[in-house]
Write a protein that holds these residues in place. Structure first.
Motif, PDB file in Angstrom:
ATOM      1  N   ASN A 159      -0.788   8.241   4.183  1.00 53.82           N
ATOM      2  CA  ASN A 159      -1.820   8.025   5.151  1.00 53.82           C
ATOM      3  C   ASN A 159      -1.972   9.402   5.833  1.00 53.82           C
ATOM      4  O   ASN A 159      -0.528  10.199   6.518  1.00 53.82           O
ATOM      5  N   ASP A 202       0.791  -0.815   0.118  1.00 53.83           N
ATOM      6  CA  ASP A 202      -0.113   0.555   0.158  1.00 53.83           C
ATOM      7  C   ASP A 202       0.565   0.878   0.175  1.00 53.83           C
ATOM      8  O   ASP A 202       1.585   1.548   1.168  1.00 53.83           O
ATOM      9  N   ARG A 203       0.912   1.705  -1.178  1.00 48.35           N
ATOM     10  CA  ARG A 203       1.869   2.969  -1.356  1.00 48.35           C
ATOM     11  C   ARG A 203       1.676   4.107  -1.257  1.00 48.35           C
ATOM     12  O   ARG A 203       2.113   5.810  -1.419  1.00 48.35           O
ATOM     13  N   THR A 204       0.344   4.529  -0.545  1.00 45.55           N
ATOM     14  CA  THR A 204      -0.310   5.673  -0.142  1.00 45.55           C
ATOM     15  C   THR A 204      -0.291   6.423   0.951  1.00 45.55           C
ATOM     16  O   THR A 204       0.770   5.510   1.633  1.00 45.55           O
ATOM     17  N   GLU A 254       5.143   4.582  -8.414  1.00 49.44           N
ATOM     18  CA  GLU A 254       3.908   3.234  -9.203  1.00 49.44           C
ATOM     19  C   GLU A 254       5.288   2.029  -9.637  1.00 49.44           C
ATOM     20  O   GLU A 254       5.478   2.501 -10.701  1.00 49.44           O
ATOM     21  N   ASP A 257      -3.534  17.691  -4.236  1.00 48.35           N
ATOM     22  CA  ASP A 257      -4.777  16.529  -3.950  1.00 48.35           C
ATOM     23  C   ASP A 257      -6.612  17.307  -3.714  1.00 48.35           C
ATOM     24  O   ASP A 257      -6.962  17.003  -2.887  1.00 48.35           O
ATOM     25  N   PRO A 310       3.875  10.364  -6.567  1.00 51.22           N
ATOM     26  CA  PRO A 310       3.960   8.680  -6.197  1.00 51.22           C
ATOM     27  C   PRO A 310       4.770   8.038  -6.743  1.00 51.22           C
ATOM     28  O   PRO A 310       4.204   7.417  -8.323  1.00 51.22           O
ATOM     29  N   LYS A 318       7.347   4.933  -1.123  1.00 52.41           N
ATOM     30  CA  LYS A 318       5.709   5.653  -1.562  1.00 52.41           C
ATOM     31  C   LYS A 318       6.288   6.499  -2.478  1.00 52.41           C
ATOM     32  O   LYS A 318       4.968   7.457  -3.049  1.00 52.41           O
TER      33      LYS A 318
END
Length: 403
Positions: A195, A191-193, A392, A230, A390, A377
């Protein structure tokens, strides 16, 4: 008788004239002549123009009543007009570019530095006979790229098996095979979000840690841009109070996107600044509070005490949602040593790799994830304000092996 009178008159006149000559000569001798002044030659007059030109003699001169003179009291000097400097213009608020697909847009820049790894592997795998020397060369390429010993051995073993099963190998088949194996190595299940959502009714709290010189403060400022892009509101906490101008640098980044910076006195208490930043973020209803911490690494004990205190003080408001470790990708294995120290001090939840465009050692992505067990991340791919992307895995691997 008349003749005698005439003779007497003539005699008197002659005597008077002679007496005047004698007196005149005596007076001239008593008064010395005045000193002769040296002859002064005046320089030739230069013609005057404009307001300095003389009024022609044949024109009537103006009287004093016709000339407008400044009203100045006797003995008073003319007033001096001091112009106030213009007020500094407020910085223009920038609108950062969207983060979605940013790494894809920066892939060309990434591939310029990382192509050596992918091209080298494809060239070796394309040989007709893959003997032991060839496999050793493949291992050398992976180790040189800072993939790490254990991940390199795993990848080579899997490649050996798949090439043996595949038999004849076309360039397209080799590229697909290598892409699949590299994706497994980089990892697609992390999970590379970042937080930034708090479980409580408080802002998300992100603490950024790392050694000075890795681009930590700059990364914090760029991360603010990512969050603003964002559509999140951000408060910055300048808790790196020991490095000169760190707070100024962070405030400049914040002003460009309209994020406020909470700062304290130079060499002040970092925990106090972090506490105030979270407090202000809660009061303003901000979405995220980013805290930039000091990057001194004199001793592990000092670092542990300092970061531990910051964490404890911040958590009086709310728990930390993310702790990002910033590493310089060009330092290679030295970066792993730094990562181990910070991982022992605080619970690292994500990694930011900066300067990934300036090194051919993209394997550090694999090595640091294996070392810490946490995902990369974000990656920095240049000096531009929006060059933080980010991470990918697919775009990264595609940049490694090229088109």
């Amino acid at each position: 008788m008349d003749i005698v009178i005439l003779a007497v008159v003539i005699a008197v006149v002659v005597i008077g004239a002679l007496g005047g000559l004698v007196v005149g000569s005596r007076r001239r001798k008593q008064l010395p002549p005045p000193p002769t002044a040296p002859e002064i030659t005046a320089p030739p007059a230069e013609p005057h123009v404009g307001e300095e030109a003389e009024t022609p003699r044949d024109e009537p001169r103006r009287t004093i009543e016709e000339v407008d003179l400044p009203l100045v009291e006797p003995g008073a000097s003319a007033p001096v007009v001091v112009e106030e400097p213009p007020a500094p213009a407020a910085p223009e608020i920038e609108i950062p570019e969207p983060t979605a697909g940013r790494l894809v847009r920066l892939r060309a820049r990434l591939s310029r530095s990382q192509n050596a790894l992918g091209k080298g592997l494809l060239t070796l795998l394309s040989r007709e006979h893959l003997d032991e020397d060839t496999w050793e060369e493949i291992e050398d390429i992976l180790l040189t790229a800072d993939v790490g010993v254990a991940p390199t051995q795993e990848l080579v073993e899997r490649l050996r098996e798949r090439v043996k099963v595949l038999g004849t190998r076309t360039p397209e088949e080799l590229r697909g095979l290598l892409r699949e194996e590299l994706l497994k190595l980089v990892g697609t299940d992390f999970d590379r979000t970042v937080n930034t959502e708090s479980a409580l009714d408080t802002p998300g709290i992100v603490m950024v840690v790392g050694v000075n010189g890795t681009g930590k403060t700059t990364t914090t400022g760029k991360l603010a841009r990512v969050l603003v892009a964002d559509r999140k509101s951000v408060v910055l906490g300048a808790a790196d109070t020991f490095r000169a101008a760190a707070a100024d640098q962070l405030q400049t980044w914040g002003e460009r996107v309209g994020a406020r910076t909470v700062r304290g006195p130079e060499a002040g208490d970092p925990a106090s600044v972090a506490y105030d930043a979270v407090k202000e973020g809660i009061a303003e209803g901000a979405d995220v509070v980013l805290i930039d911490t000091a990057g001194r690494l004199h001793t592990k004990t000092g670092l542990m005490d300092e970061l531990g205190k910051v964490k404890r003080v911040v958590e009086k408001h709310a728990p930390l949602d993310e702790v990002l470790l910033v590493l310089d990708a060009t330092t290679g294995q030295n970066g792993l040593v730094q990562a181990r120290v910070f991982a022992e001090v605080v619970d690292i939840t994500g990694i930011v790799l900066t300067k990934l465009d300036g090194t051919a050692k993209g394997g550090i992505v694999v090595a640091v994830q294996r070392e810490l067990g946490v995902p990369v991340k974000l990656v920095g791919l240049g000096e531009g304000a929006d060059d933080l992307a980010p991470f990918e895995p697919e775009a990264f691997v595609d940049a490694l092996i090229g088109e």
